[in-house]
Design a protein around this motif. Sequence first.
Motif, PDB file in Angstrom:
ATOM      1  N   ASP A   1       9.893  -8.030   1.981  1.00 38.26           N
ATOM      2  CA  ASP A   1      10.302  -8.510   0.666  1.00 38.26           C
ATOM      3  C   ASP A   1       9.137  -8.752  -0.277  1.00 38.26           C
ATOM      4  N   THR A   2       7.932  -8.408   0.138  1.00 37.72           N
ATOM      5  CA  THR A   2       6.756  -8.721  -0.670  1.00 37.72           C
ATOM      6  C   THR A   2       6.618  -7.823  -1.895  1.00 37.72           C
TER       7      THR A   2
ATOM      8  N   LEU B   1       4.668  -5.348  -2.129  1.00 32.65           N
ATOM      9  CA  LEU B   1       3.265  -4.970  -2.266  1.00 32.65           C
ATOM     10  C   LEU B   1       3.068  -3.474  -2.027  1.00 32.65           C
TER      11      LEU B   1
ATOM     12  N   ASN C   1      -2.580  -7.784  -5.525  1.00 32.73           N
ATOM     13  CA  ASN C   1      -3.450  -8.960  -5.451  1.00 32.73           C
ATOM     14  C   ASN C   1      -4.934  -8.594  -5.302  1.00 32.73           C
TER      15      ASN C   1
END
Length: 100
Positions: free
Chosen positions: A13-14, A16, A35
């Motif tokens: 669910d990130t 990324l 990030n």
Amino acid sequence: MLAEHRYFTLPGDTGLHADITVIPTGELKVNILENSDQLKGEFEELHFYSNGKRTELVCKDQLMPDSVKWHIDLSNDDAEELAKLIEVAVDEYETLMRDL
């Protein structure tokens, strides 16, 4: 003998995304785009661990094998593609060194 780039969406669910570069001289670079994490590892330090629909890519310290430098989860298909890219890079580098 060129570096290979791949962009993978990391599972879960990130949301990324990883920009992964396979460098034929034996290095893998991982940039987590959201990030700005910059991860590096030598081919010899990398280990793939399959777990259901995911594969964990773990970079372990060569001098202290129980010490994990970093790890990311990949889909099984992405991990398989990455493993093949690393294998091809190793083969190309060995061929180049033999021909010199």
